[in-house]
Design an enzyme around this catalytic site. Structure first.
Site, mmCIF file in Angstrom:
data_model
loop_
_atom_site.group_PDB
_atom_site.id
_atom_site.type_symbol
_atom_site.label_atom_id
_atom_site.label_comp_id
_atom_site.label_asym_id
_atom_site.label_seq_id
_atom_site.Cartn_x
_atom_site.Cartn_y
_atom_site.Cartn_z
ATOM 1 N N HIS A 220 -20.139 12.703 3.198
ATOM 2 C CA HIS A 220 -20.530 13.877 3.986
ATOM 3 C C HIS A 220 -20.121 15.189 3.319
ATOM 4 O O HIS A 220 -20.576 16.260 3.723
ATOM 5 C CB HIS A 220 -19.967 13.789 5.410
ATOM 6 C CG HIS A 220 -18.476 13.728 5.490
ATOM 7 N ND1 HIS A 220 -17.777 12.539 5.439
ATOM 8 C CD2 HIS A 220 -17.532 14.700 5.628
ATOM 9 C CE1 HIS A 220 -16.481 12.787 5.546
ATOM 10 N NE2 HIS A 220 -16.308 14.088 5.654
ATOM 11 N N HIS B 14 2.543 12.213 -0.388
ATOM 12 C CA HIS B 14 2.146 13.613 -0.262
ATOM 13 C C HIS B 14 3.337 14.491 -0.671
ATOM 14 O O HIS B 14 4.373 14.488 -0.006
ATOM 15 C CB HIS B 14 1.752 13.933 1.179
ATOM 16 C CG HIS B 14 0.510 13.236 1.635
ATOM 17 N ND1 HIS B 14 -0.747 13.663 1.275
ATOM 18 C CD2 HIS B 14 0.338 12.129 2.417
ATOM 19 C CE1 HIS B 14 -1.645 12.861 1.830
ATOM 20 N NE2 HIS B 14 -1.021 11.923 2.518
ATOM 21 N N ARG C 86 -3.567 -6.154 -3.026
ATOM 22 C CA ARG C 86 -3.686 -7.020 -1.861
ATOM 23 C C ARG C 86 -4.265 -8.372 -2.255
ATOM 24 O O ARG C 86 -4.961 -8.510 -3.265
ATOM 25 C CB ARG C 86 -4.563 -6.362 -0.795
ATOM 26 C CG ARG C 86 -5.948 -6.004 -1.286
ATOM 27 C CD ARG C 86 -6.724 -5.182 -0.261
ATOM 28 N NE ARG C 86 -8.039 -4.802 -0.759
ATOM 29 C CZ ARG C 86 -8.288 -3.729 -1.487
ATOM 30 N NH1 ARG C 86 -7.288 -2.925 -1.815
ATOM 31 N NH2 ARG C 86 -9.506 -3.451 -1.899
ATOM 32 N N HIS D 238 -2.377 7.312 -4.468
ATOM 33 C CA HIS D 238 -2.551 6.121 -3.634
ATOM 34 C C HIS D 238 -2.575 4.899 -4.539
ATOM 35 O O HIS D 238 -3.151 4.921 -5.636
ATOM 36 C CB HIS D 238 -3.873 6.205 -2.868
ATOM 37 C CG HIS D 238 -4.378 4.882 -2.368
ATOM 38 N ND1 HIS D 238 -5.381 4.182 -3.000
ATOM 39 C CD2 HIS D 238 -4.005 4.126 -1.301
ATOM 40 C CE1 HIS D 238 -5.624 3.066 -2.340
ATOM 41 N NE2 HIS D 238 -4.798 2.996 -1.313
ATOM 42 N N SER E 250 0.848 -1.190 0.000
ATOM 43 C CA SER E 250 0.000 0.000 0.000
ATOM 44 C C SER E 250 0.886 1.244 0.000
ATOM 45 O O SER E 250 1.888 1.297 0.713
ATOM 46 C CB SER E 250 -0.907 0.005 1.227
ATOM 47 O OG SER E 250 -1.824 1.076 1.172
ATOM 48 N N HIS F 239 -5.786 8.392 -16.594
ATOM 49 C CA HIS F 239 -6.807 7.371 -16.864
ATOM 50 C C HIS F 239 -6.471 6.553 -18.119
ATOM 51 O O HIS F 239 -6.769 5.354 -18.168
ATOM 52 C CB HIS F 239 -8.179 8.023 -16.997
ATOM 53 C CG HIS F 239 -8.854 8.248 -15.672
ATOM 54 N ND1 HIS F 239 -9.683 7.318 -15.087
ATOM 55 C CD2 HIS F 239 -8.791 9.292 -14.810
ATOM 56 C CE1 HIS F 239 -10.112 7.771 -13.923
ATOM 57 N NE2 HIS F 239 -9.586 8.967 -13.732
ATOM 58 N N ASN G 55 -2.825 0.416 -4.004
ATOM 59 C CA ASN G 55 -2.855 -0.754 -3.137
ATOM 60 C C ASN G 55 -3.091 -1.981 -3.986
ATOM 61 O O ASN G 55 -3.943 -1.976 -4.876
ATOM 62 C CB ASN G 55 -3.971 -0.620 -2.092
ATOM 63 C CG ASN G 55 -4.125 -1.870 -1.250
ATOM 64 O OD1 ASN G 55 -4.927 -2.740 -1.563
ATOM 65 N ND2 ASN G 55 -3.351 -1.958 -0.182
#
Length: 305
Positions: free
Chosen positions: A177, A102, A116, A112, A98, A147, A114
């Site tokens: 949120h 920054h 797994r 990011h 992972s 992309h 990852n």
């Protein structure tokens, strides 16, 4: 080709961690990764590598882990696995690499990745992963290029992958949120295993392709943007966007929750956090600014390719 097993998957992931760290150190120019080895009390462990205060990367983590043990009720719920009354608690094995980076410069995006692999003592297994990009300032041409690289990686294995995994990333990397996506998305997939038409070897090869795509993609974006000038106001905006990143990772990210619920190493789980982040009460950028323009791109369903 021999069917991949735990040992071969772990060996490939460790080599991937080595390759990515070497590529990032070269691209950064001065930054070096510090390595920590750790053990999980319930079984397994990993090696965390963190770069701080490089020439381009302000803080970045490239973590490898391979953990195992009895699956808690919380873990089983998160993995959508049910057991019958009286059955022994199943055990799990989970391994992966992972990455979160920054940068110093607000014009270099956060990224990011990852990849797994999970196995259960019940006989179930699956691969998961993905790559997503979080620019502080969305540059449409760069988002399209990003992309395109992911689509090409997918298309080498199955033309149906990108149209399936791109919306999955839009849905996953979403901050409900705030009603905005974390960035410009990418691809995300989970629970991939063999079917009547797709072998475990084929899924493994696609999963490897995703992991191997990371370093060339991000080092290109580093080189493209790292030397652009920036202002204190742009740095303040960067701090606000980092705040959104923190909100997603702590409130919604399944990987963070899984690591904490399985007693993983806290420092390694939270190495995705930025070195600094800001929150300003009820902040809205001025109309017709690059900051306001960026917010218009943070939505699901953008057709980048």
């Amino acid at each position: 080709m021999q069917q991949p097993d735990r040992q071969s998957i772990v060996a490939w992931l460790q080599a991937l961690q080595d390759q990515i760290c070497a590529a990032l150190e070269t691209a950064d120019g001065t930054g070096q990764f510090r390595e920590d080895h750790w053990e999980r009390p319930g079984g397994g462990g990993g090696r965390s590598r963190v770069m701080a205060d490089g020439a381009i990367i302000e803080k970045g983590g490239v973590g490898f882990s391979a953990v195992h043990g009895e699956a808690s009720e919380a873990t089983l719920r998160q993995l959508n696995i049910t057991t019958k009354p009286g059955e022994a608690q199943p055990e799990f094995f989970a391994t992966g690499v992972s990455i979160v980076l920054h940068p110093h410069n607000p014009h270099v995006p956060i990224i990011h990745m990852n990849v797994r692999y999970f196995e259960m003592s019940t006989g179930q297994y699956w691969f998961g992963g993905g790559i997503d990009l979080t620019p502080h300032y969305v540059v449409p041409q760069q988002a399209r290029w990003f992309h395109e690289q992911l689509k090409q990686a997918c298309d080498r294995h199955d033309p149906a992958y990108y149209p399936k995994f791109k919306p999955w990333a839009d849905d996953y990397f979403y901050i409900p949120h705030r009603q905005e996506t974390r960035g410009v998305g990418g691809i995300f997939f989970d629970y991939l295993n063999e079917t009547e038409t797709v072998s475990k070897e084929a899924i493994f090869a696609f999963w490897q392709e995703v992991g191997s795509a990371f370093a060339p993609i991000y080092t290109h974006l580093m080189a493209l943007n790292a030397h652009k000038p920036y202002t204190p106001d742009e740095q303040r905006w960067q701090g606000l966007r980092r705040g959104r990143y923190v909100e997603f990772n702590l409130a919604w990210d399944r990987g963070t929750k899984f690591g904490l619920e399985t007693n993983g190493r806290t420092e390694s789980i939270l190495m995705s956090m930025p070195p600094q982040a800001n929150w300003v009460y009820d902040y809205h950028p001025a109309p017709n600014t690059p900051e306001a323009e960026t917010l218009t791109w943070l939505r699901k369903g953008v057709d980048w390719v």
